[in-house]
Design a protein around this motif. Structure first.
Motif, PDB file in Angstrom:
ATOM      1  N   ARG A  26      -4.636 -14.800  -8.559  1.00  0.00           N
ATOM      2  CA  ARG A  26      -4.923 -16.017  -9.261  1.00  0.00           C
ATOM      3  C   ARG A  26      -4.229 -16.166 -10.632  1.00  0.00           C
ATOM      4  NH1 ARG A  26      -9.807 -15.995  -6.547  1.00  0.00           N
ATOM      5  NH2 ARG A  26     -10.801 -15.494  -8.429  1.00  0.00           N
ATOM      6  N   GLU A  27      -4.414 -14.975 -11.421  1.00  0.00           N
ATOM      7  CA  GLU A  27      -3.959 -15.107 -12.750  1.00  0.00           C
ATOM      8  C   GLU A  27      -2.487 -15.076 -13.019  1.00  0.00           C
ATOM      9  OE1 GLU A  27      -4.374 -15.134 -16.850  1.00  0.00           O
ATOM     10  OE2 GLU A  27      -6.081 -15.578 -15.633  1.00  0.00           O
ATOM     11  N   LEU A  28      -2.047 -14.060 -12.162  1.00  0.00           N
ATOM     12  CA  LEU A  28      -0.394 -13.693 -12.491  1.00  0.00           C
ATOM     13  C   LEU A  28       0.328 -14.331 -11.360  1.00  0.00           C
ATOM     14  CD1 LEU A  28      -0.733  -9.931 -13.286  1.00  0.00           C
ATOM     15  CD2 LEU A  28      -0.562 -11.855 -14.784  1.00  0.00           C
ATOM     16  N   GLY A  29       0.052 -14.639 -10.156  1.00  0.00           N
ATOM     17  CA  GLY A  29       0.774 -15.362  -9.267  1.00  0.00           C
ATOM     18  C   GLY A  29       1.483 -14.235  -8.485  1.00  0.00           C
ATOM     19  N   TYR A  30       1.154 -12.977  -8.726  1.00  0.00           N
ATOM     20  CA  TYR A  30       1.810 -11.732  -7.951  1.00  0.00           C
ATOM     21  C   TYR A  30       1.024 -10.705  -8.038  1.00  0.00           C
ATOM     22  CZ  TYR A  30       2.938  -9.737 -12.128  1.00  0.00           C
ATOM     23  OH  TYR A  30       2.922  -9.062 -13.609  1.00  0.00           O
ATOM     24  N   PRO A  31       0.995  -9.672  -7.388  1.00  0.00           N
ATOM     25  CA  PRO A  31       1.630  -9.484  -5.942  1.00  0.00           C
ATOM     26  C   PRO A  31       0.458  -9.805  -4.823  1.00  0.00           C
ATOM     27  CG  PRO A  31       0.730  -7.435  -6.619  1.00  0.00           C
ATOM     28  CD  PRO A  31       0.360  -8.427  -7.743  1.00  0.00           C
ATOM     29  N   ASP A  32       0.636  -9.381  -3.746  1.00  0.00           N
ATOM     30  CA  ASP A  32      -0.310  -9.442  -2.981  1.00  0.00           C
ATOM     31  C   ASP A  32      -1.610  -8.453  -2.875  1.00  0.00           C
ATOM     32  OD1 ASP A  32       0.753  -7.000  -1.500  1.00  0.00           O
ATOM     33  OD2 ASP A  32       1.740  -8.121  -0.101  1.00  0.00           O
ATOM     34  N   THR A  33      -2.694  -8.678  -2.250  1.00  0.00           N
ATOM     35  CA  THR A  33      -3.780  -7.445  -2.605  1.00  0.00           C
ATOM     36  C   THR A  33      -3.436  -6.102  -2.306  1.00  0.00           C
ATOM     37  OG1 THR A  33      -4.776  -8.143  -0.694  1.00  0.00           O
ATOM     38  CG2 THR A  33      -5.479  -9.616  -2.680  1.00  0.00           C
ATOM     39  N   LYS A  34      -2.626  -6.197  -0.911  1.00  0.00           N
ATOM     40  CA  LYS A  34      -2.398  -4.853  -0.702  1.00  0.00           C
ATOM     41  C   LYS A  34      -1.399  -3.905  -1.553  1.00  0.00           C
ATOM     42  CE  LYS A  34      -1.039  -2.425   3.466  1.00  0.00           C
ATOM     43  NZ  LYS A  34      -0.221  -2.537   4.902  1.00  0.00           N
ATOM     44  N   MET A  35      -0.497  -4.445  -2.117  1.00  0.00           N
ATOM     45  CA  MET A  35       0.452  -3.783  -2.803  1.00  0.00           C
ATOM     46  C   MET A  35      -0.248  -3.606  -4.417  1.00  0.00           C
ATOM     47  SD  MET A  35       4.065  -5.366  -4.191  1.00  0.00           S
ATOM     48  CE  MET A  35       4.907  -5.723  -2.685  1.00  0.00           C
ATOM     49  N   LEU A  36      -1.143  -4.487  -4.851  1.00  0.00           N
ATOM     50  CA  LEU A  36      -1.890  -4.401  -5.943  1.00  0.00           C
ATOM     51  C   LEU A  36      -2.601  -3.133  -5.981  1.00  0.00           C
ATOM     52  CD1 LEU A  36      -2.801  -4.972  -8.976  1.00  0.00           C
ATOM     53  CD2 LEU A  36      -4.255  -6.604  -7.871  1.00  0.00           C
ATOM     54  N   LYS A  37      -3.457  -2.833  -4.870  1.00  0.00           N
ATOM     55  CA  LYS A  37      -4.521  -1.723  -4.560  1.00  0.00           C
ATOM     56  C   LYS A  37      -3.533  -0.563  -4.631  1.00  0.00           C
ATOM     57  CE  LYS A  37      -8.066  -4.307  -2.238  1.00  0.00           C
ATOM     58  NZ  LYS A  37      -8.941  -4.485  -1.014  1.00  0.00           N
ATOM     59  N   ALA A  38      -2.228  -0.472  -3.727  1.00  0.00           N
ATOM     60  CA  ALA A  38      -1.370   0.525  -3.756  1.00  0.00           C
ATOM     61  C   ALA A  38      -1.088   1.010  -5.211  1.00  0.00           C
ATOM     62  CB  ALA A  38      -0.201   0.435  -3.038  1.00  0.00           C
ATOM     63  N   TRP A  39      -0.600   0.159  -5.836  1.00  0.00           N
ATOM     64  CA  TRP A  39      -0.275   0.195  -7.515  1.00  0.00           C
ATOM     65  C   TRP A  39      -1.521   1.055  -8.258  1.00  0.00           C
ATOM     66  CZ3 TRP A  39       1.996  -5.090  -8.977  1.00  0.00           C
ATOM     67  CH2 TRP A  39       3.311  -5.169  -8.187  1.00  0.00           C
ATOM     68  N   HIS A  40      -2.604   0.515  -7.936  1.00  0.00           N
ATOM     69  CA  HIS A  40      -3.836   1.294  -8.602  1.00  0.00           C
ATOM     70  C   HIS A  40      -3.989   2.609  -8.330  1.00  0.00           C
ATOM     71  CE1 HIS A  40      -8.323   1.568  -8.993  1.00  0.00           C
ATOM     72  NE2 HIS A  40      -8.067   1.089 -10.458  1.00  0.00           N
ATOM     73  N   ARG A  41      -3.930   2.955  -6.951  1.00  0.00           N
ATOM     74  CA  ARG A  41      -4.050   4.124  -6.352  1.00  0.00           C
ATOM     75  C   ARG A  41      -3.155   5.161  -7.250  1.00  0.00           C
ATOM     76  NH1 ARG A  41      -4.824   1.732  -1.334  1.00  0.00           N
ATOM     77  NH2 ARG A  41      -2.607   1.978  -1.045  1.00  0.00           N
ATOM     78  N   GLU A  42      -1.932   4.801  -7.289  1.00  0.00           N
ATOM     79  CA  GLU A  42      -0.926   5.710  -8.017  1.00  0.00           C
ATOM     80  C   GLU A  42      -1.123   5.630  -9.153  1.00  0.00           C
ATOM     81  OE1 GLU A  42       4.009   5.300  -8.984  1.00  0.00           O
ATOM     82  OE2 GLU A  42       2.998   3.535  -7.991  1.00  0.00           O
ATOM     83  N   TYR A  43      -1.674   4.796  -9.976  1.00  0.00           N
ATOM     84  CA  TYR A  43      -2.123   4.773 -11.376  1.00  0.00           C
ATOM     85  C   TYR A  43      -3.241   5.699 -11.676  1.00  0.00           C
ATOM     86  CZ  TYR A  43      -3.583   3.209 -16.032  1.00  0.00           C
ATOM     87  OH  TYR A  43      -3.806   3.217 -17.410  1.00  0.00           O
ATOM     88  N   LEU A  44      -4.234   5.697 -10.627  1.00  0.00           N
ATOM     89  CA  LEU A  44      -5.174   6.974 -10.651  1.00  0.00           C
ATOM     90  C   LEU A  44      -4.796   8.245 -10.379  1.00  0.00           C
ATOM     91  CD1 LEU A  44      -8.211   4.910  -9.075  1.00  0.00           C
ATOM     92  CD2 LEU A  44      -7.868   5.197 -11.239  1.00  0.00           C
ATOM     93  N   GLU A  45      -3.938   8.568  -9.470  1.00  0.00           N
ATOM     94  CA  GLU A  45      -3.535   9.682  -8.869  1.00  0.00           C
ATOM     95  C   GLU A  45      -2.563  10.453 -10.106  1.00  0.00           C
ATOM     96  OE1 GLU A  45      -1.729   9.267  -5.377  1.00  0.00           O
ATOM     97  OE2 GLU A  45      -3.706   8.697  -4.349  1.00  0.00           O
ATOM     98  N   LYS A  46      -1.720   9.680 -10.530  1.00  0.00           N
ATOM     99  CA  LYS A  46      -0.647  10.208 -11.463  1.00  0.00           C
ATOM    100  C   LYS A  46      -0.859   9.822 -12.980  1.00  0.00           C
ATOM    101  CE  LYS A  46       2.733   9.972  -7.676  1.00  0.00           C
ATOM    102  NZ  LYS A  46       4.220   9.452  -7.498  1.00  0.00           N
TER     103      LYS A  46
END
Length: 518
Positions: A26-46
């Protein structure tokens, strides 16, 4: 494709908003929730997000493309054809970024060679007169076919006087629009007429086939008519023509109600399992009337049938194919503690990885009018194969010891199976113990009065008695005849009786499939 900064901003907001993906979207207008969670997992792992070059090209690929461009005539098209990457606009961007300001790639859309008006006129005249073709001009002066026709349109005035051209274009569009409306109306009328004629032809064709099918099925050549047919005959004709026409098309032509048709179909319906019932009875009888629905289904499937287990079970109930089952008091060979106690090594683990790894033995009793018969088998835990067996009218040490000798005779060099028995006196006498020690076999015994400790062998006795003993009367059978039938059953059990745990194969077939038997 989102940039590194956009992805980083989204992940930081996701963490800030207590991992509320909907709030970030709602704040940014992007991305979808699935893609956002994938980015977050990558951020935590790497610990960070990856950074990509545009379209995934490496810096080495980019440098190679620009170098090839410089060394081969500064042609975008030639470079792309030679290297196979990237597209010409992207290569132009790379060249624009990497080269000095005085070295720019050739601009697209602008001709390199300038032609005079006289050259253009000569080219158009030669093509219009048929003296030369556009292909020949292309080879001579290096101009494309489309350029020649563009010159032609310019020189003939098709592009000049735009006001006149617009007016003429509007008048022609108006005339063509009126003509198009008229043609559409005529086309619609013709389509309706065509559909009506097709429907009429189909109806006549259907009536013709109805009469032909009636003559073929009902054998009525003369005087046949739809009104003279019975509902049963009409149903037979409809059933024969449903592949070409629908029921809703056939019923009006035959003057038959839908309910009457389905009534006649139900009345004519035959038992579609008639042949299956016959095969089922034969398989049940050939296998001593001891196969349940699962093993009957396995046999029927191996014979090519595609019927389900549920149908097999229902047909067994309808055909009264019942496996006899009678529980009787079992024979006990326990005579007290005759020798030192032996540990229960097997501990109800009857699984074996290889043949001749774990053996089970016990004695069971058969009481028939002619007398009593005792059976002592040696059962292999690997697949339930009966390695050896003896039977007699007395449960003595000779019967048990000879059974052990036959089983030991089947062993190969280096095989020393564990032999598990109950605490019967036969397995605690010196003769049994001596043979076990001489063959290097390991003894294991159940707890006192605990039949589940030897349940695998008890299960073999239960199957044997349900399938062979309790299912028939033994009046008039002698001891010798009964022993012969007992031997015949055990041979059948080893070689032909299928077990579902072995993939619907007998123990011998299972060993052959593994290359353990010939």
């Amino acid at each position: 494709m989102y940039s590194y900064e956009e992805r980083k901003k989204a992940v930081e907001l996701y963490i800030k908003f207590d991992k509320s993906a909907c709030a970030v979207v709602r704040e940014l207008g992007y991305p979808d929730t699935k893609m956002l969670k994938a980015w977050h997992r990558e951020y935590l792992e790497k610990g960070d997000l990856h950074k990509k070059n545009r379209l995934g090209y490496t810096s080495e690929q980019r440098a190679a493309a620009v170098q090839y461009y410089l060394e081969h005539g500064r042609s975008l098209a030639r470079t792309v054809r030679a290297l196979g990457y990237p597209c010409r606009p992207l290569l132009g961007e790379w060249v624009h970024e990497d080269l000095p300001s005085d070295c720019h790639p050739l601009k697209r859309g602008k001709s390199v060679v300038e032609y005079t008006d006289k050259q253009k006129m000569d080219a158009v005249v030669s093509v219009a007169s048929g003296e030369k073709t556009a292909k020949q001009l292309q080879e001579e002066i290096g101009v494309t076919r489309s350029a020649v026709y563009q010159w032609k349109r310019q020189l003939l005035g098709e592009v000049s006087n735009p006001e006149m051209r617009k007016k003429s274009q509007k008048e022609s569009e108006k005339a063509s629009s009126e003509q198009e409306i008229q043609l559409r109306a005529e086309c619609d009328e013709l389509k309706d007429e065509r559909d009506r004629l097709q429907e009429q032809v189909q109806k006549l064709q259907m009536e013709k086939e109805i009469l032909e099918k009636a003559a073929e099925i009902l054998k009525k050549d003369e005087g046949i008519g739809i009104d003279t047919l019975s509902n049963r005959e009409k149903a037979m004709i409809i059933d024969a023509l449903t592949g070409r026409y629908t029921i809703s098309q056939l019923l009006p032509s035959l003057h038959m109600a839908k309910s009457s048709y389905f009534y006649q179909i139900q009345a004519m319906k035959k038992d579609k399992y008639e042949l299956v019932r016959k095969d089922l009875r034969n398989v049940f009888s050939e296998n001593r009337q001891c196969y349940g629905y699962r093993r009957l289904h396995a046999v029927m499937t191996s014979n090519g049938s595609t019927i389900s287990e549920k149908v097999i079970l229902r047909l067994m109930h309808e055909e009264n194919l019942v496996v006899p089952s009678v529980k009787r008091k079992r024979y006990s060979s326990y005579k007290g503690e005759l020798s030192p106690e032996v540990e229960n090594i097997i501990k109800r683990d009857f699984h074996a990885e290889n043949p001749n790894e774990k053996w089970l033995s016990d004695i069971t009793e058969f009481s028939i009018p002619a007398g009593k018969v005792y059976l002592s088998p040696m059962v292999d835990c690997f697949d339930g194969y009966v390695t050896s067996w003896t039977r007699g009218t007395s449960p003595n040490a000779e019967m048990v010891n000879s059974m052990l000798d036959e089983a030991v005779g089947t062993l190969k060099a280096g095989e020393h199976p564990l032999v598990h028995t109950d605490r019967g006196s036969h397995y605690r006498w010196p003769g049994w113990i001596e043979r076990m020690n001489r063959a290097g076999l390991v003894r294991s015994m159940s707890k006192k009065g605990c039949s589940p400790d030897n349940s695998a062998c008890e299960g073999f006795f239960g199957r044997l008695k349900n399938e062979m003993f309790h299912s028939r009367s033994w009046f008039g059978e002698s001891i010798e005849e009964f022993c012969a039938l007992l031997d015949d059953y055990i041979y059948w059990y080893n070689e032909k009786r299928i077990k579902m745990s072995l993939g619907a194969r007998s123990p011998l077939e299972y060993r052959r499939s593994l290359g353990l038997a010939s």
